[in-house]
Design a protein around this motif. Structure first.
Motif, PDB file in Angstrom:
ATOM      1  N   ARG A 714       0.830  -1.207   0.000  1.00  0.00           N
ATOM      2  CA  ARG A 714       0.000   0.000   0.000  1.00  0.00           C
ATOM      3  C   ARG A 714       0.864   1.258   0.000  1.00  0.00           C
ATOM      4  O   ARG A 714       0.594   2.222  -0.712  1.00  0.00           O
ATOM      5  CB  ARG A 714      -0.921  -0.008   1.227  1.00  0.00           C
ATOM      6  CG  ARG A 714      -1.798  -1.247   1.321  1.00  0.00           C
ATOM      7  CD  ARG A 714      -2.383  -1.444   2.695  1.00  0.00           C
ATOM      8  NE  ARG A 714      -1.338  -1.550   3.719  1.00  0.00           N
ATOM      9  CZ  ARG A 714      -1.572  -1.724   5.007  1.00  0.00           C
ATOM     10  NH1 ARG A 714      -2.827  -1.817   5.446  1.00  0.00           N
ATOM     11  NH2 ARG A 714      -0.585  -1.812   5.867  1.00  0.00           N
ATOM     12  N   ALA A 715       1.925   1.228   0.814  1.00  0.00           N
ATOM     13  CA  ALA A 715       2.787   2.403   0.904  1.00  0.00           C
ATOM     14  C   ALA A 715       3.637   2.575  -0.342  1.00  0.00           C
ATOM     15  O   ALA A 715       3.890   3.696  -0.788  1.00  0.00           O
ATOM     16  CB  ALA A 715       3.674   2.295   2.147  1.00  0.00           C
ATOM     17  N   GLU A 716       4.114   1.468  -0.909  1.00  0.00           N
ATOM     18  CA  GLU A 716       4.986   1.565  -2.077  1.00  0.00           C
ATOM     19  C   GLU A 716       4.226   1.941  -3.335  1.00  0.00           C
ATOM     20  O   GLU A 716       4.703   2.746  -4.144  1.00  0.00           O
ATOM     21  CB  GLU A 716       5.732   0.246  -2.292  1.00  0.00           C
ATOM     22  CG  GLU A 716       6.692   0.297  -3.477  1.00  0.00           C
ATOM     23  CD  GLU A 716       7.639  -0.896  -3.533  1.00  0.00           C
ATOM     24  OE1 GLU A 716       7.799  -1.469  -4.627  1.00  0.00           O
ATOM     25  OE2 GLU A 716       8.226  -1.246  -2.491  1.00  0.00           O
ATOM     26  N   LYS A 717       3.036   1.384  -3.529  1.00  0.00           N
ATOM     27  CA  LYS A 717       2.335   1.569  -4.794  1.00  0.00           C
ATOM     28  C   LYS A 717       1.168   2.561  -4.742  1.00  0.00           C
ATOM     29  O   LYS A 717       0.902   3.255  -5.723  1.00  0.00           O
ATOM     30  CB  LYS A 717       1.815   0.217  -5.296  1.00  0.00           C
ATOM     31  CG  LYS A 717       2.903  -0.761  -5.711  1.00  0.00           C
ATOM     32  CD  LYS A 717       3.575  -0.338  -7.007  1.00  0.00           C
ATOM     33  CE  LYS A 717       2.627  -0.420  -8.180  1.00  0.00           C
ATOM     34  NZ  LYS A 717       3.299  -0.077  -9.465  1.00  0.00           N
ATOM     35  N   VAL A 718       0.445   2.620  -3.633  1.00  0.00           N
ATOM     36  CA  VAL A 718      -0.775   3.427  -3.594  1.00  0.00           C
ATOM     37  C   VAL A 718      -0.559   4.766  -2.897  1.00  0.00           C
ATOM     38  O   VAL A 718      -1.173   5.771  -3.279  1.00  0.00           O
ATOM     39  CB  VAL A 718      -1.922   2.647  -2.916  1.00  0.00           C
ATOM     40  CG1 VAL A 718      -3.234   3.418  -3.031  1.00  0.00           C
ATOM     41  CG2 VAL A 718      -2.073   1.266  -3.537  1.00  0.00           C
ATOM     42  N   LEU A 719       0.299   4.808  -1.906  1.00  0.00           N
ATOM     43  CA  LEU A 719       0.535   6.057  -1.186  1.00  0.00           C
ATOM     44  C   LEU A 719       0.921   7.213  -2.110  1.00  0.00           C
ATOM     45  O   LEU A 719       0.456   8.341  -1.898  1.00  0.00           O
ATOM     46  CB  LEU A 719       1.595   5.845  -0.099  1.00  0.00           C
ATOM     47  CG  LEU A 719       1.938   7.064   0.759  1.00  0.00           C
ATOM     48  CD1 LEU A 719       0.693   7.626   1.461  1.00  0.00           C
ATOM     49  CD2 LEU A 719       3.025   6.714   1.786  1.00  0.00           C
ATOM     50  N   PRO A 720       1.752   7.010  -3.137  1.00  0.00           N
ATOM     51  CA  PRO A 720       2.052   8.143  -4.030  1.00  0.00           C
ATOM     52  C   PRO A 720       0.804   8.769  -4.652  1.00  0.00           C
ATOM     53  O   PRO A 720       0.738  10.000  -4.803  1.00  0.00           O
ATOM     54  CB  PRO A 720       2.949   7.507  -5.100  1.00  0.00           C
ATOM     55  CG  PRO A 720       3.613   6.375  -4.405  1.00  0.00           C
ATOM     56  CD  PRO A 720       2.566   5.833  -3.483  1.00  0.00           C
ATOM     57  N   GLN A 721      -0.194   7.981  -4.983  1.00  0.00           N
ATOM     58  CA  GLN A 721      -1.424   8.531  -5.545  1.00  0.00           C
ATOM     59  C   GLN A 721      -2.252   9.231  -4.476  1.00  0.00           C
ATOM     60  O   GLN A 721      -2.877  10.277  -4.739  1.00  0.00           O
ATOM     61  CB  GLN A 721      -2.243   7.422  -6.216  1.00  0.00           C
ATOM     62  CG  GLN A 721      -1.504   6.633  -7.278  1.00  0.00           C
ATOM     63  CD  GLN A 721      -0.938   7.518  -8.382  1.00  0.00           C
ATOM     64  OE1 GLN A 721      -1.534   8.528  -8.765  1.00  0.00           O
ATOM     65  NE2 GLN A 721       0.242   7.159  -8.882  1.00  0.00           N
ATOM     66  N   LEU A 722      -2.273   8.678  -3.286  1.00  0.00           N
ATOM     67  CA  LEU A 722      -2.963   9.347  -2.185  1.00  0.00           C
ATOM     68  C   LEU A 722      -2.355  10.719  -1.918  1.00  0.00           C
ATOM     69  O   LEU A 722      -3.074  11.712  -1.709  1.00  0.00           O
ATOM     70  CB  LEU A 722      -2.887   8.476  -0.920  1.00  0.00           C
ATOM     71  CG  LEU A 722      -3.638   7.141  -0.965  1.00  0.00           C
ATOM     72  CD1 LEU A 722      -3.209   6.239   0.192  1.00  0.00           C
ATOM     73  CD2 LEU A 722      -5.148   7.374  -0.908  1.00  0.00           C
ATOM     74  N   LEU A 723      -1.033  10.782  -1.953  1.00  0.00           N
ATOM     75  CA  LEU A 723      -0.355  12.057  -1.715  1.00  0.00           C
ATOM     76  C   LEU A 723      -0.608  13.038  -2.858  1.00  0.00           C
ATOM     77  O   LEU A 723      -0.709  14.256  -2.630  1.00  0.00           O
ATOM     78  CB  LEU A 723       1.143  11.821  -1.535  1.00  0.00           C
ATOM     79  CG  LEU A 723       1.548  11.046  -0.274  1.00  0.00           C
ATOM     80  CD1 LEU A 723       3.040  10.745  -0.285  1.00  0.00           C
ATOM     81  CD2 LEU A 723       1.167  11.829   0.985  1.00  0.00           C
TER      82      LEU A 723
END
Length: 935
Positions: A714-723
């Motif tokens: 989640r942090a490696e792949k999805v967090l960038p989009q959340l940010l």
């Protein structure tokens, strides 16, 4: 307590005086040429020895000691996660066993000859049996004997599970009862049907006849050990603690094994790791809920997008554009048997229940009562052994053109969850027509199932392509009366046909009782020509039974022929030979191969040829002409897709697999195969090595695997989009800003769930990890539930759970914590791809294969941003003891412990917790330096 310990010690001393060590002899044939030249390693925690005498169990309970070789691979396995960065060619042996053939003279721990034509040598380092036979029968006899030496109790338990008779054997704990219900419902065979499967293989040709002879010798070896161990009193102590043998008089019995037990054990293994598909009833409920929300037309679009059947953004094992069409929903499906909303009910399997639960059967000796109560109070095996996915198996295989040596390098292995003893066991087999070392499931270890030959190695991951279809059978009453959902007859070929009813009666005695049964019940399976009944419902106003038809049903041992060839050096001399052998395996696996020159991949499984208008993702009307092509209900055989239609490849630049999609257009079951998948963690790291021009070695490929095993998907792949969404405007809220800073700092360090230092039992980014664990279920619910509506959202979580973090406590149901049992598997199932696609759509990106609607903030960026800010603040404020609420193994708030891996005891010996690693149970690191010359 003092009296109890004194009793334990006294009984232990008595047991120790009764133990007789089996006689030893010397002499063994030299091993064949080993082309790995010291570059083959493997690991299988916690240790090879899975048997403990009564004395050993009591000593463990009182003094904390463990039998030799029961835990000596656990430390190696555990330490890699904390030390992979500094790995070198010289130190890789600290984390893997030497998997060379044979045992050097100075490393021999024991040598025995249980029969004149076989020698079993065990090495000092691991206690692994190296079995050498002068005859093929002797080799197989030795394999059975060694399996019983190392896993007799486990093998006995598993054959009871597969027959739906575990509670009568090991007590009526709820875990035992739930597990036997699950397996019995999946494969409710009679003894005659088990024997028929054996006879069919025996009569299938020379390979089948050889397999039958091998199995017979293997069972003979098991029974020879049972006889010797019982008379010599060095059998597993669990037989005393469950009342099957008296500790004082030695009265009692260990039931001999039969060939039909191997069919049962094969069905247990296949049900856990080699099946794919099913779940069509739950899918139909979800689809109807979505159509109720959006209408039929848009609902179909939304459903197909969430189905992720052929997502163009998903990660593939075959990444060069290869297409292998299979299992896709037709453009205009026919014959879907959709249930009336609210009408579905699971098929009842438990009948005539009397009394309560008992922790175990009545023990023969009073002093054994307390340890029996402690060991088996929750059941011998986890209740979710079949219902939960077991999919950490992974593979990283790089062709020689990208390696430092010019030879392929492989790091691969299956995941069978963490148990003590392990479901798998190690062995080396050398004899006429057999030459292999590796892992096999206990009780079916007549061949090495995953491992290495003289100049090649192979492994597998669960593939899960769809080989199970659900058919709706219209119910009827033989008397002519109107049918109801409870009717036990169905229309077949126009006739009202009674269902077959297969029963298992179970009764058990309490730990402390006068011998009268504490409880009993009858398991009852309802079988049809289309397989066992799983649900009842109303379809188009008529009562139906849903039955699950599996292509491997009644064919549990057909795979034996492929495994036989894997072990035969004369059968496998090339990548093509291996692929042909793998194609004979009817279970759904991804197979990987490497020798000194070539790499290869093949997807196995009996893939039925379906009617072109049948939708395999939905229940299908039986009798509507939509059955499998040339399906014979009497034998459950049909036409299957040919070799070339299965995903396959030779010498692709690299292969990765982490239970991800196999290839374009190959619709493996599993809604999680979307834009973000756990396989991305491997693919990115291996591709980066190759794209950078770095030559791949055993060291850096192992490092890539180990780092991926600590990464938070989640942090490696999805967090960038959340940010991207959140930082589309300035963040002014101090609490949100502080939480986001912690997350970004963690991300900059790799987003790993890594300890502050080896053995610290604390994470370096503990607060950020806690925020992510708490945030994910909050944001997914806030992002999707308003758009989908509560009924459709809830139904979809029944098809695909939204979260699978290492601890597993953060569930999509508010206030309901469902842990994953410390089994390590993380990020296989989740809404990672849904979140990723939806956020990019809201941001205005071009999305290949977009969702059928925009969800976050109703598609409004500002509202989506507010939603994410509110949920991240809520997550940051959530107390750690709520995020990790604790269980029987961990205190509330203990984050490291919540994630930790625990080898669940299947008997009397327990093991220490280890830090989480998202990694196979059995793993090989392989690089062959040479190969045999063509004849």
């Amino acid at each position: 307590m003092r009296r109890r310990i004194g009793t334990f010690i006294g009984l232990g001393a008595l047991a120790a005086t009764l133990v007789v060590v089996p006689p030893q002899a010397v002499g063994q044939a030299p091993p064949p040429i080993d082309y790995c030249q010291g570059q083959c390693g493997d690991i299988l925690p916690p240790g090879q020895n899975g048997n403990a005498t009564l004395a050993g169990i009591l000593a463990h309970r009182v003094l904390g000691t463990r039998p030799a070789h029961s835990a000596d691979q656990l430390g190696k396995y555990a330490d890699l996660g904390a030390n992979y960065r500094g790995l070198t060619t010289e130190t890789i042996g600290k984390f893997f066993n030497d998997a060379s053939f044979g045992v050097p003279a100075g490393q021999v721990e024991s040598t025995i000859k249980p029969r004149s034509d076989v020698t079993i040598v065990r090495d000092k380092a691991t206690g692994v049996p190296h079995i050498t036979g002068t005859t093929r029968s002797g080799t197989e006899f030795g394999a059975g004997y060694a399996a019983a030496q190392d896993r007799l109790w486990l093998m006995d338990v598993m054959r009871r599970v597969g027959r739906g008779q575990l509670s009568s054997f090991a007590g009526g704990a709820e875990g035992n009862r739930e597990l036997e219900r699950q397996f019995f419902a999946s494969a409710p065979y009679t003894e005659e049907e088990l024997q028929r499967q054996i006879d069919e293989v025996k009569n299938s040709g020379p390979r089948g006849a050889q397999g039958y002879a091998d199995a017979a010798a293997y069972v003979e070896g098991i029974n020879k050990y049972i006889s010797e161990a019982h008379s010599g009193r060095y059998f597993p102590g669990e037989y005393v603690l469950t009342g099957h043998i008296d500790a004082i008089t030695n009265a009692g019995k260990i039931e001999p094994f039969k060939l039909t037990d191997m069919v049962v054990l094969s069905s247990v293994v296949g049900a856990q790791f080699g099946g794919g598909g099913g779940g069509e009833v739950q899918a139909a409920i979800a689809k109807l809920a979505i159509q109720e929300r959006y209408g039929v037309e848009q609902g179909e679009e939304v459903w197909r997008s969430l189905r992720s059947e052929n997502d163009p953004e998903t990660v593939y094992t075959l990444h060069e554009g290869q297409s292998f069409p299979y299992g896709k929903t037709p453009a205009n499906p026919q014959g879907a048997a959709m249930p009336q909303p609210g009408s579905v009910s699971p098929q009842q399997t438990v009948f005539d229940e009397v009394g309560g639960q008992g922790a175990s059967v009545k023990p023969a000796a009073p002093a054994a009562q307390e340890p029996a109560r402690d060991m088996f109070a929750d059941g011998v095996l986890p209740a979710d052994l079949l219902s939960e996915k077991h999919g950490m198996s992974n593979a990283l295989v790089v062709s020689g053109q990208h390696t430092a040596s010019g030879h392929p390098v492989s790091v691969f292995g299956p995941q069978t969850s963490y148990f003590a003893p392990q479901l798998l066991m190690l062995q080396e087999l050398q004899g006429p027509g057999i030459s292999a070392r590796g892992a096999s499931f206990a009780g079916v270890s007549l061949y090495v199932l995953l491992g290495r030959g003289q100049d090649y190695a192979w492994s597998a991951t669960s593939a899960n392509q769809d080989i199970i279809d659900t058919y709706a059978l219209e119910l009827c009453d033989p008397s002519g009366a109107p049918a109801t959902k409870e009717s036990n007859a169905y229309l077949f070929n126009g006739q009202c046909t009674p269902m077959e009813v297969i029963e298992r009666k179970n009764s058990w005695k309490p730990t402390l009782a006068d011998g009268t049964p504490a409880g009993s019940y009858t398991l009852r399976a309802f079988r049809t020509q289309y397989g066992p009944v799983t649900h009842r419902a109303i379809v188009e106003g008529k009562p139906v039974a849903y039955a699950a038809l599996r292509s491997s049903y009644f064919h549990e041992v057909d795979a034996l022929l492929g495994f036989q060839e894997f072990n035969d050096p004369d059968a496998v001399k090339s990548a093509a030979d291996f692929q042909r052998a793998a194609s004979q395996i009817n279970y759904t696996f991804n197979w990987f191969y490497a020798d000194a020159q070539d790499t290869a991949y093949y997807n196995s499984g009996a893939n039925p040829v379906r009617h072109p208008n049948a939708d395999p993702s939905m229940p299908i009307k039986a009798g509507a002409g939509l059955e499998w092509r040339n399906w014979n209900p009497a034998t459950n055989r049909a036409d299957y897709t040919p070799f070339e239609q299965h995903p396959n490849s030779v010498n692709q630049d690299y292969y990765i697999s982490w239970n991800n999609a196999q290839a374009k257009d190959y619709a493996a079951s599993g809604y999680e195969k979307s834009a973000v998948h756990r396989g991305d963690l491997l693919d990115r790291r291996v591709r980066a090595l190759i794209d950078s021009g770095t030559k791949v070695t055993r060291v850096n490929l192992t490092q890539a695997m180990a780092e991926a095993g600590l990464a938070d998907l989640r942090a490696e792949k999805v967090l960038p989009q959340l940010l991207r969404v959140i930082e589309s405007a300035a963040v002014t809220d101090p609490a949100a800003a502080a939480a986001l800073t912690k997350l970004k700092d963690w991300q900059s360090r790799g987003a790993l769930r890594a300890e502050t230092s080896p053995g610290s039992k604390a994470y370096a980014d503990a607060e950020a990890i806690k925020i992510m664990d708490a945030w994910w279920p909050l944001l997914v619910r806030a992002q999707f539930e308003p758009g989908l509506g509560t009924p459709a959202f809830t139904a979809m979580t029944g098809v695909l759970k939204i979260n699978e973090s290492p601890s597993g406590w953060q569930n999509e149901v508010p206030g309901k914590h469902v842990g994953q049992g410390h089994q390590g598997s993380a990020y296989q199932s989740g809404w990672w791809g849904y979140v990723h696609k939806d956020l990019r759509s809201v941001l205005g990106d071009q999305v290949a294969g977009p969702l059928g609607a925009e969800y976050c903030g109703g598609g409004d960026l500002a509202q989506c941003r507010t939603l994410l800010l509110n949920t991240v603040k809520q997550a940051a404020a959530q107390p750690v003891n709520e995020v990790y609420p604790g269980d029987g193994d961990c205190s509330a708030g203990d984050q490291w412990c919540a994630d930790s891996l625990i080898h669940r005891p299947l008997g009397g010996i327990t093991h220490d917790k280890i830090s989480t690693q998202n990694r196979p149970t059995y793993q090989q690191v392989v690089e062959f330096a040479g190969r045999r010359q063509p004849a």
